[in-house]
Design a protein around this motif. Structure first.
Motif, PDB file in Angstrom:
ATOM      1  N   GLN A 296      68.266  14.525  13.424  1.00 13.27           N
ATOM      2  CA  GLN A 296      67.973  14.506  14.854  1.00 13.27           C
ATOM      3  C   GLN A 296      68.405  15.804  15.522  1.00 13.27           C
ATOM      4  O   GLN A 296      69.411  16.412  15.164  1.00 13.27           O
ATOM      5  CB  GLN A 296      68.655  13.307  15.524  1.00 13.27           C
ATOM      6  CG  GLN A 296      70.169  13.322  15.454  1.00 13.27           C
ATOM      7  CD  GLN A 296      70.787  12.032  15.980  1.00 13.27           C
ATOM      8  OE1 GLN A 296      70.123  11.010  16.108  1.00 13.27           O
ATOM      9  NE2 GLN A 296      72.072  12.076  16.285  1.00 13.27           N
ATOM     10  N   LYS A 297      67.621  16.225  16.511  1.00 15.64           N
ATOM     11  CA  LYS A 297      67.921  17.435  17.287  1.00 15.64           C
ATOM     12  C   LYS A 297      68.025  17.012  18.749  1.00 15.64           C
ATOM     13  O   LYS A 297      67.021  16.740  19.396  1.00 15.64           O
ATOM     14  CB  LYS A 297      66.815  18.472  17.118  1.00 15.64           C
ATOM     15  CG  LYS A 297      66.600  18.937  15.678  1.00 15.64           C
ATOM     16  CD  LYS A 297      67.623  19.968  15.259  1.00 15.64           C
ATOM     17  CE  LYS A 297      67.243  20.646  13.942  1.00 15.64           C
ATOM     18  NZ  LYS A 297      67.267  19.760  12.788  1.00 15.64           N
ATOM     19  N   ILE A 298      69.247  16.949  19.250  1.00 18.46           N
ATOM     20  CA  ILE A 298      69.493  16.457  20.608  1.00 18.46           C
ATOM     21  C   ILE A 298      70.069  17.581  21.458  1.00 18.46           C
ATOM     22  O   ILE A 298      71.049  18.222  21.073  1.00 18.46           O
ATOM     23  CB  ILE A 298      70.474  15.269  20.604  1.00 18.46           C
ATOM     24  CG1 ILE A 298      69.958  14.143  19.696  1.00 18.46           C
ATOM     25  CG2 ILE A 298      70.687  14.747  22.019  1.00 18.46           C
ATOM     26  CD1 ILE A 298      70.915  12.977  19.562  1.00 18.46           C
TER      27      ILE A 298
ATOM     28  N   THR B 299      69.467   6.645  22.869  1.00 12.75           N
ATOM     29  CA  THR B 299      68.601   7.387  21.960  1.00 12.75           C
ATOM     30  C   THR B 299      69.337   7.693  20.661  1.00 12.75           C
ATOM     31  O   THR B 299      70.560   7.619  20.589  1.00 12.75           O
ATOM     32  CB  THR B 299      68.131   8.735  22.564  1.00 12.75           C
ATOM     33  OG1 THR B 299      69.262   9.600  22.746  1.00 12.75           O
ATOM     34  CG2 THR B 299      67.387   8.549  23.874  1.00 12.75           C
ATOM     35  N   GLY B 300      68.549   8.070  19.634  1.00 16.94           N
ATOM     36  CA  GLY B 300      69.095   8.644  18.414  1.00 16.94           C
ATOM     37  C   GLY B 300      69.824   7.677  17.513  1.00 16.94           C
ATOM     38  O   GLY B 300      69.779   6.459  17.663  1.00 16.94           O
TER      39      GLY B 300
ATOM     40  N   SER C 271      68.652   9.163  12.198  1.00 16.86           N
ATOM     41  CA  SER C 271      68.517  10.208  11.189  1.00 16.86           C
ATOM     42  C   SER C 271      69.504  11.347  11.410  1.00 16.86           C
ATOM     43  O   SER C 271      69.695  11.785  12.550  1.00 16.86           O
ATOM     44  CB  SER C 271      67.091  10.775  11.215  1.00 16.86           C
ATOM     45  OG  SER C 271      66.991  11.945  10.415  1.00 16.86           O
TER      46      SER C 271
ATOM     47  N   THR D 151      64.135   7.248  21.382  1.00 13.14           N
ATOM     48  CA  THR D 151      63.573   8.246  20.480  1.00 13.14           C
ATOM     49  C   THR D 151      64.544   8.498  19.335  1.00 13.14           C
ATOM     50  O   THR D 151      65.759   8.404  19.515  1.00 13.14           O
ATOM     51  CB  THR D 151      63.274   9.573  21.208  1.00 13.14           C
ATOM     52  OG1 THR D 151      62.819  10.541  20.251  1.00 13.14           O
ATOM     53  CG2 THR D 151      64.500  10.121  21.919  1.00 13.14           C
ATOM     54  N   ASP D 152      63.972   8.833  18.173  1.00 13.36           N
ATOM     55  CA  ASP D 152      64.800   9.232  17.035  1.00 13.36           C
ATOM     56  C   ASP D 152      65.180  10.706  17.110  1.00 13.36           C
ATOM     57  O   ASP D 152      65.999  11.167  16.311  1.00 13.36           O
ATOM     58  CB  ASP D 152      64.046   8.993  15.716  1.00 13.36           C
ATOM     59  CG  ASP D 152      63.906   7.525  15.359  1.00 13.36           C
ATOM     60  OD1 ASP D 152      64.715   6.714  15.852  1.00 13.36           O
ATOM     61  OD2 ASP D 152      62.988   7.177  14.581  1.00 13.36           O
ATOM     62  N   TRP D 153      64.534  11.439  18.031  1.00 13.94           N
ATOM     63  CA  TRP D 153      64.726  12.896  18.118  1.00 13.94           C
ATOM     64  C   TRP D 153      64.315  13.582  16.811  1.00 13.94           C
ATOM     65  O   TRP D 153      64.863  14.621  16.437  1.00 13.94           O
ATOM     66  CB  TRP D 153      66.167  13.254  18.452  1.00 13.94           C
ATOM     67  CG  TRP D 153      66.684  12.786  19.773  1.00 13.94           C
ATOM     68  CD1 TRP D 153      67.513  11.721  19.989  1.00 13.94           C
ATOM     69  CD2 TRP D 153      66.440  13.348  21.063  1.00 13.94           C
ATOM     70  NE1 TRP D 153      67.799  11.587  21.320  1.00 13.94           N
ATOM     71  CE2 TRP D 153      67.164  12.576  22.006  1.00 13.94           C
ATOM     72  CE3 TRP D 153      65.698  14.435  21.522  1.00 13.94           C
ATOM     73  CZ2 TRP D 153      67.154  12.865  23.385  1.00 13.94           C
ATOM     74  CZ3 TRP D 153      65.688  14.724  22.890  1.00 13.94           C
ATOM     75  CH2 TRP D 153      66.405  13.945  23.801  1.00 13.94           C
ATOM     76  N   VAL D 154      63.341  12.994  16.119  1.00 13.78           N
ATOM     77  CA  VAL D 154      62.822  13.557  14.872  1.00 13.78           C
ATOM     78  C   VAL D 154      61.303  13.415  14.900  1.00 13.78           C
ATOM     79  O   VAL D 154      60.782  12.354  15.251  1.00 13.78           O
ATOM     80  CB  VAL D 154      63.381  12.820  13.628  1.00 13.78           C
ATOM     81  CG1 VAL D 154      62.784  13.415  12.340  1.00 13.78           C
ATOM     82  CG2 VAL D 154      64.892  12.887  13.581  1.00 13.78           C
TER      83      VAL D 154
ATOM     84  N   SER E 286      67.048   2.519  21.061  1.00 11.16           N
ATOM     85  CA  SER E 286      66.977   3.979  21.073  1.00 11.16           C
ATOM     86  C   SER E 286      65.543   4.374  21.438  1.00 11.16           C
ATOM     87  O   SER E 286      64.599   4.022  20.722  1.00 11.16           O
ATOM     88  CB  SER E 286      67.340   4.568  19.703  1.00 11.16           C
ATOM     89  OG  SER E 286      68.728   4.548  19.483  1.00 11.16           O
TER      90      SER E 286
END
Length: 371
Positions: free
Chosen positions: A273-275, A266-267, A270, A235-238, A233
């Motif tokens: 996360q904001k995707i 990705t992701g 968590s 990015t965690d997008w967090v 992944s």
């Protein structure tokens, strides 16, 4: 000429084209063993004309399963059951066949998605206590996992190596290591889930240490020359989590150890996360990793259209594209893409009469057993 339908080299393995069927959990195994469902599911996908089929996340131990119905490769029964599927695919398809080895970490002991996906209590008949780098629950209200000690780390490394040896005995063409989507090896990488104060936590180099040790163990245990690669992944997008810069550093470390490709998603780590979803939303991350490392790179994520896939490969954003849901919806996606892009695709002779007259020459006869 279509770039999507050009061959691609992964170690000593030559893929007929650059279409990859991504691993997709089926939650349909029995005590880790493949069932008739896997024969039907993987069998139909093997006839798709794609270059590579990666079997779903396959647990290296019972506690490494996501759900009680997850596929595994940790027992002789598991090996025999998966071998039955592998043999059938080999008899009827030239597709390259790989397995994704995985440990679910703190996201294990969960219901199947269609049953709600919630954590199953350790004292329930089908549940168990999960394990992770640190005793940090995946989400509020869940029981925290047990933090792995030195003995536990050795056991997990050994489990991955043992599963790789089973994959070698089955004659599989490659192994993908699942280090993404919030499962155990991703949990070591991300500072959001790794709060250790030993040599496996803290700095980036320390957080990468255990996943790299697992890669080394699998590479040593699997057939020499056959490819081993990693899904990560990007990015965690967090905020404050795993990010592209760390992903690139990790990919560079994997490259020095002989990793044959990087599969960039990705992701998954968590619930915070904001995707922002859009067609091909993860492709820019694959492009970044490829540009920084020069590694063979697989892009994935809302890639659904043939011209979209062609553009990703032709522009050099990635070397291959992986499809999941789109392939479930249309198991003949590669046929239709080849027709649209003026390419040829392998198909079983039993199906030759299926294509419309205007696509005469679309199919080429499958030659089995050549890699």
């Amino acid at each position: 000429m279509s770039r999507l339908f050009e061959p691609l080299q992964l170690g000593a393995l030559t893929l007929a084209n650059r279409i990859v069927i991504a691993p997709m959990c089926q939650y349909s195994a029995e005590e880790g063993s493949a069932t008739d469902w896997h024969m039907i599911h993987l069998g139909q996908l093997a006839l798709s004309g794609a270059g590579l089929l990666i079997a779903e996340a396959t647990a290296v131990s019972p506690v490494g399963r996501i759900s009680p119905a997850d596929l595994g490769l940790y027992s002789d029964d598991n090996e025999r059951a998966l071998g039955r599927v592998v043999d059938a695919v080999r008899r009827h398809s030239p597709i390259a066949l790989a397995v994704q080895l995985s440990h679910a970490g703190r996201k294990g002991s969960s219901q199947a998605p269609w049953d709600g996906g919630k954590q199953i209590a350790p004292d329930a008949p089908t549940g168990w206590l999960t394990e992770a780098p640190s005793a940090i629950a995946h989400t509020e209200g869940e029981l925290p996992p047990a933090a792995l000690d030195a003995q536990g780390l050795k056991r997990v490394r050994d489990d991955f190596a043992a599963a790789a040896k089973r994959a070698a005995r089955l004659g599989l063409d490659g192994i993908e290591l699942h280090m993404a989507h919030g499962y155990l090896l991703h949990e070591f990488l991300s500072p959001l889930s790794n709060a250790r104060d030993d040599e496996y936590g803290g700095s980036l180099a320390s957080r990468m240490r255990f996943p790299l040790e697992v890669f080394d163990a699998v590479r040593a245990a699997f057939t020499p020359g056959k490819p081993v690669w990693v899904r990560v992944s990007a990015t965690d997008w967090v905020e404050g989590g795993w990010d592209p810069a760390q992903t690139i550093a990790f990919a560079q470390a994997l490259k020095t150890r002989g990793c044959d490709a990087i599969h960039v998603t990705t992701g998954g780590l968590s619930p915070n996360q904001k995707i922002a979803l859009s067609p091909g939303f993860q492709v820019p991350f694959a492009e970044q990793v490829k540009a920084a490392t020069g590694m063979t790179t697989i892009a994935v994520g809302l890639i659904t259209d043939a011209t979209q896939a062609e553009a990703i490969v032709a522009s050099g954003q990635a070397d291959a594209v992986a499809l999941a849901r789109a392939m479930l919806y249309d198991p003949r996606w590669p046929w239709h893409a080849a027709a649209r892009l003026g390419a040829q695709v392998s198909a079983p002779k039993q199906y030759f009469r299926s294509h419309p007259a205007e696509f005469k020459g679309l199919f080429k006869s499958a030659t089995h057993g050549q890699r």
